[in-house]
Motif scaffolding. Structure first.
Motif, PDB file in Angstrom:
ATOM      1  N   GLY A   1       0.807  -1.213   0.000  1.00 38.33           N
ATOM      2  CA  GLY A   1       0.000   0.000   0.000  1.00 38.33           C
ATOM      3  C   GLY A   1       0.839   1.261   0.000  1.00 38.33           C
ATOM      4  N   ARG A   2       0.804   1.975  -1.094  1.00 34.64           N
ATOM      5  CA  ARG A   2       1.476   3.268  -1.203  1.00 34.64           C
ATOM      6  C   ARG A   2       0.527   4.217  -1.916  1.00 34.64           C
ATOM      7  NH1 ARG A   2       6.806   2.547  -4.322  1.00 34.64           N
ATOM      8  NH2 ARG A   2       5.373   1.455  -5.669  1.00 34.64           N
ATOM      9  N   THR A   3       0.604   5.466  -1.562  1.00 35.04           N
ATOM     10  CA  THR A   3      -0.235   6.447  -2.235  1.00 35.04           C
ATOM     11  C   THR A   3       0.376   6.780  -3.590  1.00 35.04           C
ATOM     12  OG1 THR A   3       0.927   8.320  -1.278  1.00 35.04           O
ATOM     13  CG2 THR A   3      -0.935   7.440  -0.025  1.00 35.04           C
ATOM     14  N   LYS A   4      -0.413   7.440  -4.414  1.00 32.10           N
ATOM     15  CA  LYS A   4       0.049   7.814  -5.743  1.00 32.10           C
ATOM     16  C   LYS A   4       1.240   8.765  -5.649  1.00 32.10           C
ATOM     17  CE  LYS A   4      -1.763   9.462 -10.131  1.00 32.10           C
ATOM     18  NZ  LYS A   4      -2.965   9.913 -10.838  1.00 32.10           N
ATOM     19  N   SER A   5       1.193   9.692  -4.697  1.00 26.83           N
ATOM     20  CA  SER A   5       2.297  10.638  -4.550  1.00 26.83           C
ATOM     21  C   SER A   5       3.574   9.933  -4.084  1.00 26.83           C
ATOM     22  CB  SER A   5       1.919  11.747  -3.570  1.00 26.83           C
ATOM     23  OG  SER A   5       1.637  11.211  -2.301  1.00 26.83           O
ATOM     24  N   GLN A   6       3.438   8.918  -3.253  1.00 24.87           N
ATOM     25  CA  GLN A   6       4.621   8.166  -2.820  1.00 24.87           C
ATOM     26  C   GLN A   6       5.244   7.419  -3.990  1.00 24.87           C
ATOM     27  OE1 GLN A   6       2.762   5.847   0.244  1.00 24.87           O
ATOM     28  NE2 GLN A   6       3.634   7.093   1.888  1.00 24.87           N
ATOM     29  N   ARG A   7       4.401   6.810  -4.840  1.00 29.83           N
ATOM     30  CA  ARG A   7       4.932   6.108  -6.019  1.00 29.83           C
ATOM     31  C   ARG A   7       5.623   7.090  -6.964  1.00 29.83           C
ATOM     32  NH1 ARG A   7      -0.149   3.368  -5.801  1.00 29.83           N
ATOM     33  NH2 ARG A   7      -0.913   4.713  -7.445  1.00 29.83           N
ATOM     34  N   ALA A   8       5.023   8.263  -7.172  1.00 31.67           N
ATOM     35  CA  ALA A   8       5.613   9.260  -8.067  1.00 31.67           C
ATOM     36  C   ALA A   8       6.942   9.760  -7.514  1.00 31.67           C
ATOM     37  CB  ALA A   8       4.646  10.417  -8.261  1.00 31.67           C
ATOM     38  N   LEU A   9       7.005  10.002  -6.215  1.00 29.02           N
ATOM     39  CA  LEU A   9       8.239  10.461  -5.588  1.00 29.02           C
ATOM     40  C   LEU A   9       9.342   9.414  -5.743  1.00 29.02           C
ATOM     41  CD1 LEU A   9       9.764  12.513  -3.838  1.00 29.02           C
ATOM     42  CD2 LEU A   9       8.854  11.327  -1.841  1.00 29.02           C
ATOM     43  N   GLU A  10       9.011   8.173  -5.510  1.00 33.66           N
ATOM     44  CA  GLU A  10      10.000   7.100  -5.656  1.00 33.66           C
ATOM     45  C   GLU A  10      10.475   6.989  -7.103  1.00 33.66           C
ATOM     46  OE1 GLU A  10      10.077   2.325  -5.128  1.00 33.66           O
ATOM     47  OE2 GLU A  10       9.085   3.484  -3.563  1.00 33.66           O
ATOM     48  N   GLU A  11       9.556   7.154  -8.042  1.00 36.15           N
ATOM     49  CA  GLU A  11       9.927   7.087  -9.461  1.00 36.15           C
ATOM     50  C   GLU A  11      10.866   8.239  -9.826  1.00 36.15           C
ATOM     51  OE1 GLU A  11       7.659   7.405 -13.742  1.00 36.15           O
ATOM     52  OE2 GLU A  11       6.599   6.472 -12.056  1.00 36.15           O
ATOM     53  N   ARG A  12      10.567   9.454  -9.349  1.00 43.51           N
ATOM     54  CA  ARG A  12      11.439  10.599  -9.623  1.00 43.51           C
ATOM     55  C   ARG A  12      12.822  10.398  -9.020  1.00 43.51           C
ATOM     56  NH1 ARG A  12       6.848  13.693  -8.204  1.00 43.51           N
ATOM     57  NH2 ARG A  12       7.841  14.220  -6.220  1.00 43.51           N
ATOM     58  N   ARG A  13      12.872   9.856  -7.812  1.00 41.99           N
ATOM     59  CA  ARG A  13      14.165   9.603  -7.172  1.00 41.99           C
ATOM     60  C   ARG A  13      14.976   8.585  -7.957  1.00 41.99           C
ATOM     61  NH1 ARG A  13      12.399   9.326  -0.806  1.00 41.99           N
ATOM     62  NH2 ARG A  13      12.337  11.571  -0.471  1.00 41.99           N
ATOM     63  N   ALA A  14      14.314   7.539  -8.454  1.00 41.93           N
ATOM     64  CA  ALA A  14      15.009   6.520  -9.234  1.00 41.93           C
ATOM     65  C   ALA A  14      15.534   7.100 -10.546  1.00 41.93           C
ATOM     66  CB  ALA A  14      14.075   5.342  -9.506  1.00 41.93           C
ATOM     67  N   GLU A  15      14.719   7.936 -11.199  1.00 43.89           N
ATOM     68  CA  GLU A  15      15.166   8.583 -12.440  1.00 43.89           C
ATOM     69  C   GLU A  15      16.375   9.467 -12.183  1.00 43.89           C
ATOM     70  OE1 GLU A  15      12.007  10.747 -14.295  1.00 43.89           O
ATOM     71  OE2 GLU A  15      10.744   8.968 -14.508  1.00 43.89           O
TER      72      GLU A  15
END
Length: 62
Positions: free
Chosen positions: A31-45
């Motif tokens: 369970g993760r919120t949409k903003s948490q997934r987006a933040l993790e994706e930006r960090r990975a990029e």
């Protein structure tokens, strides 16, 4: 003498409790919120970009 227990109800209640435990475990694991997934994706990029910036030219790239 003990209480009379309807085994069908007992089994159903036990199944619901087990299902609730499994659902709780899944919520904590996945369970993760949409903003948490987006933040993790930006960090990975960003991490990938920084790694690419430090690449030395002339090496064989995989």
């Amino acid at each position: 003498m003990g209480d009379i227990v309807n085994l069908k109800r007992f089994r159903k209640r036990a199944e619901r409790e087990q299902s609730a435990k499994q659902a709780e475990a899944n919520r904590t694991r996945f369970g993760r919120t949409k903003s948490q997934r987006a933040l993790e994706e930006r960090r990975a990029e960003r991490a990938g970009e920084l790694l690419d910036q430090h690449r030395i030219d002339g090496e064989d790239t995989p």
